[in-house]
Design a protein around this motif. Sequence first.
Motif, mmCIF file in Angstrom:
data_model
loop_
_atom_site.group_PDB
_atom_site.id
_atom_site.type_symbol
_atom_site.label_atom_id
_atom_site.label_comp_id
_atom_site.label_asym_id
_atom_site.label_seq_id
_atom_site.Cartn_x
_atom_site.Cartn_y
_atom_site.Cartn_z
ATOM 1 N N ARG A 1 1.149 -1.069 0.004
ATOM 2 C CA ARG A 1 -0.263 0.289 0.055
ATOM 3 C C ARG A 1 1.447 1.543 0.457
ATOM 4 N NH1 ARG A 1 -5.805 -0.913 2.528
ATOM 5 N NH2 ARG A 1 -5.777 -3.453 2.535
ATOM 6 N N ARG A 2 2.326 1.422 -0.018
ATOM 7 C CA ARG A 2 2.833 2.882 0.704
ATOM 8 C C ARG A 2 4.426 1.834 0.071
ATOM 9 N NH1 ARG A 2 1.152 6.429 3.916
ATOM 10 N NH2 ARG A 2 2.971 7.746 2.492
ATOM 11 N N PRO A 3 4.130 1.801 -1.931
ATOM 12 C CA PRO A 3 5.319 1.879 -1.949
ATOM 13 C C PRO A 3 6.744 2.689 -1.845
ATOM 14 C CG PRO A 3 3.688 2.369 -3.373
ATOM 15 C CD PRO A 3 3.051 2.076 -2.406
ATOM 16 N N ASP A 4 6.140 4.521 -1.938
ATOM 17 C CA ASP A 4 6.978 5.499 -1.260
ATOM 18 C C ASP A 4 7.717 4.506 -0.112
ATOM 19 O OD1 ASP A 4 4.001 5.672 -0.007
ATOM 20 O OD2 ASP A 4 4.609 7.900 0.585
ATOM 21 N N ALA A 5 6.854 4.730 0.541
ATOM 22 C CA ALA A 5 7.844 4.242 1.686
ATOM 23 C C ALA A 5 8.495 3.068 1.512
ATOM 24 C CB ALA A 5 6.642 3.956 2.672
ATOM 25 N N ALA A 6 8.043 1.971 1.023
ATOM 26 C CA ALA A 6 8.715 0.156 1.459
ATOM 27 C C ALA A 6 10.224 0.937 0.362
ATOM 28 C CB ALA A 6 7.779 -0.373 0.222
ATOM 29 N N ALA A 7 10.354 1.690 -0.701
ATOM 30 C CA ALA A 7 11.381 1.364 -1.361
ATOM 31 C C ALA A 7 13.009 2.421 -0.240
ATOM 32 C CB ALA A 7 11.783 3.444 -2.116
ATOM 33 N N GLY A 8 12.113 2.678 1.044
ATOM 34 C CA GLY A 8 13.137 3.128 2.359
ATOM 35 C C GLY A 8 14.109 2.002 2.116
ATOM 36 N N MET A 9 13.763 1.086 2.437
ATOM 37 C CA MET A 9 13.917 -0.126 2.644
ATOM 38 C C MET A 9 15.402 -0.748 1.784
ATOM 39 S SD MET A 9 10.367 -2.916 3.233
ATOM 40 C CE MET A 9 9.170 -2.378 3.836
ATOM 41 N N PHE A 10 15.048 -0.236 0.913
ATOM 42 C CA PHE A 10 16.711 -0.510 -0.047
ATOM 43 C C PHE A 10 17.139 1.278 -0.445
ATOM 44 C CE2 PHE A 10 12.897 -3.069 -0.440
ATOM 45 C CZ PHE A 10 12.957 -4.478 -0.951
ATOM 46 N N LEU A 11 16.694 1.944 -0.080
ATOM 47 C CA LEU A 11 17.246 3.376 -0.492
ATOM 48 C C LEU A 11 17.568 3.990 0.835
ATOM 49 C CD1 LEU A 11 15.079 4.292 -3.943
ATOM 50 C CD2 LEU A 11 17.840 3.098 -3.798
ATOM 51 N N PRO A 12 18.938 4.151 1.231
ATOM 52 C CA PRO A 12 18.705 4.864 2.502
ATOM 53 C C PRO A 12 18.842 6.252 2.693
ATOM 54 C CG PRO A 12 20.615 3.416 2.007
ATOM 55 C CD PRO A 12 19.797 3.099 0.857
ATOM 56 N N PRO A 13 18.663 6.611 1.585
ATOM 57 C CA PRO A 13 18.225 8.525 2.249
ATOM 58 C C PRO A 13 16.080 8.276 1.890
ATOM 59 C CG PRO A 13 19.478 8.180 -0.228
ATOM 60 C CD PRO A 13 19.264 6.969 0.348
#
Length: 210
Positions: A43-55
Amino acid sequence: MNWARVERRGLVEAMRREGPEAPTLCTGWTTRDLAVHLLLRERRPDAAAGMFLPPLGAWTGRVTRGYIARDYDELLDDVEAGPPWYSPFALADKYVNLAEMFVHHEDVLRGGADPTGPWMPRQLAPELSTALELPLKMMGRVTMGKSPARVQLCAPDGRELLSVGSGEPVTVSGAVGELVLFAFGRAPVDVTFRGDPAVVALLQTARRSV
C-alpha cells in the motif's frame, strides 16, 4: 484458483490467533511488525522504497511508526483485503504474492520453533505444491545465486526443480513448500541433504534471501 489469496487468508487467521506480539521467523519481528511490512509493501511503495534506498529511510521510519500505532485487528483487516487497485501488486496478485504469502504464513506458524530442531510441516494441497514450483524456480535463482555449492533442489519423486550456485554439488530434497522455505533462508524446515558434510554445513549457514 488463486493460491496467493488462500495463503493470505491462512496467514491472517494465524496472526489473529497468535496475537500482535507473537514471534515470527523474521528475525526481530513480531506478528505486528510482519503485518506492517506487508502493508508497506502493498500500500505504500513510497515508504517501502526506503528499505532499499537509505536516503528514504527517515520517511520509511515515519510511515512505519504510523502503522505500528494502529489497532492490530485493523492492520489485519487491511492485510486480508489485499493490494488496493493502485498497488503494483494488484493485477498480478496470484503470481507475485504466492511465495510472499506462503513464506510469511509459515513464518507465523513456525515462529516459536527451535530453528535447529525437527519440524513436522502441514500437509499442503497437491495443487498448492504444484503452484509453488514456479516461484521456487524464479526466486531460488535470486536467493541462492551466490551459494557456496552447486545446489540441486529435488522433489520427493526425484524431480530436479532447480539447480543453482557453483562449487561442490549438494542435493537438497523435500516437499516443494519446504524447498521454498529453505530457498528463502527459513528454519526449521523438513529437508534432507546429500553431499560433502563440510559443504553442506557451509550451505546451511549461507545467507539465502532476496
